[in-house]
Design an enzyme around this catalytic site. Structure first.
Site, mmCIF file in Angstrom:
data_model
loop_
_atom_site.group_PDB
_atom_site.id
_atom_site.type_symbol
_atom_site.label_atom_id
_atom_site.label_comp_id
_atom_site.label_asym_id
_atom_site.label_seq_id
_atom_site.Cartn_x
_atom_site.Cartn_y
_atom_site.Cartn_z
ATOM 1 N N ARG A 1 2.953 -1.687 9.472
ATOM 2 C CA ARG A 1 2.035 -0.806 10.184
ATOM 3 C C ARG A 1 1.245 -1.555 11.244
ATOM 4 O O ARG A 1 1.145 -1.153 12.372
ATOM 5 C CB ARG A 1 1.034 -0.165 9.202
ATOM 6 C CG ARG A 1 1.599 0.919 8.355
ATOM 7 C CD ARG A 1 0.756 1.185 7.151
ATOM 8 N NE ARG A 1 0.747 0.034 6.279
ATOM 9 C CZ ARG A 1 0.232 0.009 5.065
ATOM 10 N NH1 ARG A 1 -0.371 1.065 4.609
ATOM 11 N NH2 ARG A 1 0.292 -1.081 4.334
ATOM 12 N N SER B 1 -2.028 4.149 0.778
ATOM 13 C CA SER B 1 -2.427 4.749 -0.501
ATOM 14 C C SER B 1 -3.925 4.540 -0.713
ATOM 15 O O SER B 1 -4.628 5.424 -1.212
ATOM 16 C CB SER B 1 -1.642 4.113 -1.648
ATOM 17 O OG SER B 1 -0.271 4.175 -1.403
HETATM 18 P P1 ADP Z 1 2.529 -3.193 -1.421
HETATM 19 O O1 ADP Z 1 1.369 -3.169 -2.325
HETATM 20 O O2 ADP Z 1 3.691 -3.994 -1.936
HETATM 21 O O3 ADP Z 1 2.240 -3.476 0.028
HETATM 22 P P2 ADP Z 1 2.664 -0.416 -0.780
HETATM 23 O O4 ADP Z 1 2.981 0.678 -1.732
HETATM 24 O O5 ADP Z 1 1.291 -0.452 -0.240
HETATM 25 O O6 ADP Z 1 3.084 -1.727 -1.520
HETATM 26 O O7 ADP Z 1 3.714 -0.368 0.406
HETATM 27 C C1 ADP Z 1 5.077 -0.556 0.217
HETATM 28 C C2 ADP Z 1 5.722 -0.829 1.565
HETATM 29 O O8 ADP Z 1 5.571 0.312 2.403
HETATM 30 C C3 ADP Z 1 5.120 -1.993 2.342
HETATM 31 O O9 ADP Z 1 6.143 -2.632 3.065
HETATM 32 C C4 ADP Z 1 4.159 -1.310 3.287
HETATM 33 O O10 ADP Z 1 3.916 -2.081 4.448
HETATM 34 C C5 ADP Z 1 4.948 -0.062 3.603
HETATM 35 N N1 ADP Z 1 4.086 1.031 4.026
HETATM 36 C C6 ADP Z 1 3.002 1.537 3.388
HETATM 37 N N2 ADP Z 1 2.454 2.544 4.091
HETATM 38 C C7 ADP Z 1 3.221 2.692 5.204
HETATM 39 C C8 ADP Z 1 3.162 3.553 6.362
HETATM 40 N N3 ADP Z 1 2.186 4.441 6.505
HETATM 41 N N4 ADP Z 1 4.119 3.407 7.317
HETATM 42 C C9 ADP Z 1 5.080 2.465 7.164
HETATM 43 N N5 ADP Z 1 5.176 1.619 6.130
HETATM 44 C C10 ADP Z 1 4.266 1.727 5.163
#
Ligand code: ADP
Length: 177
Positions: free
Chosen positions: A104, A142
């Site tokens: 992001r 999230s």
């Molecule tokens: P983590 O805690 O491993 O970062 P997340 O659930 O927060 O896990 O995110 C999982 C993946 O999805 C990560 O690569 C994160 O960068 C990506 N991600 C989360 N939100 C978005 C979004 N809005 N757009 C694109 N990628 C996202």
């Protein structure tokens, strides 16, 4: 001292399966967008919920899997699992060679770059592929969604309605505002 030259790939073939790991606490429309776009590249995506995350979680690993299945249950190319321990160990055990991650912001990049390099050092046969977020989802995380709902706001358009209801119930003790 110059770093060791990495080995050139020996064979050229396409990987059909990728793993999309994360906390998914819960799955957002940003994640869903990455999974759907990932299916333009891979024939199968395994959404892998990390059990041993250091983050404070709202949902249990099983609840997270259930929510992913609620959204992708009818899509045979997407499956949801949980895993414990090092991601590269899980990739090896399942013979998965590509990790899919979303990007992001620049701060995402700095962290993801380090993690990808560490994974590459531990498992040179596993590569990380990054997909840029679509601008409509660049602000969605999230964590921000949990804050919005906690403070009485609406997360419409940022998360599927069923997941928003589950968040509301957990955070506020009721499904509707
Ligand atoms: P983590 O805690 O491993 O970062 P997340 O659930 O927060 O896990 O995110 C999982 C993946 O999805 C990560 O690569 C994160 O960068 C990506 N991600 C989360 N939100 C978005 C979004 N809005 N757009 C694109 N990628 C996202």
């Amino acid at each position: 001292m110059p770093s060791k030259k990495p080995k050139e790939p020996q064979t050229i073939h396409c990987e059909k399966k990728a793993i999309y790991p994360g906390s998914f606490d819960p799955l957002t429309n940003g994640h869903i967008n990455i999974i759907k776009r990932g299916l333009m590249v891979f024939e199968e995506i395994v959404v892998a919920v990390a059990r041993n995350t250091t983050k404070k979680n709202l949902f249990t690993p099983q609840e997270k899997v259930d929510m992913i299945n609620d959204v992708f249950g009818k899509e045979p190319k997407v499956s949801a699992v949980t895993f414990e321990g090092l991601l590269v160990d899980y990739c090896r055990s399942e013979n998965i060679k590509v990790i899919l991650r979303g990007l992001r912001t620049v701060s995402d990049f700095e962290f993801e770059f380090q993690v990808a390099q560490a994974n590459k050092q531990m498992a040179p046969e596993v590569d990380t592929l990054f997909m840029m977020t679509e601008s409509a989802y660049s602000h969605i995380s999230s964590t921000i969604l949990k804050e919005i709902i906690q403070l009485g706001g609406s997360a419409r358009g940022m998360v599927p309605a069923t997941i928003e209801r589950r968040m509301r119930k957990k955070l506020l003790g009721r499904a509707k505002r």
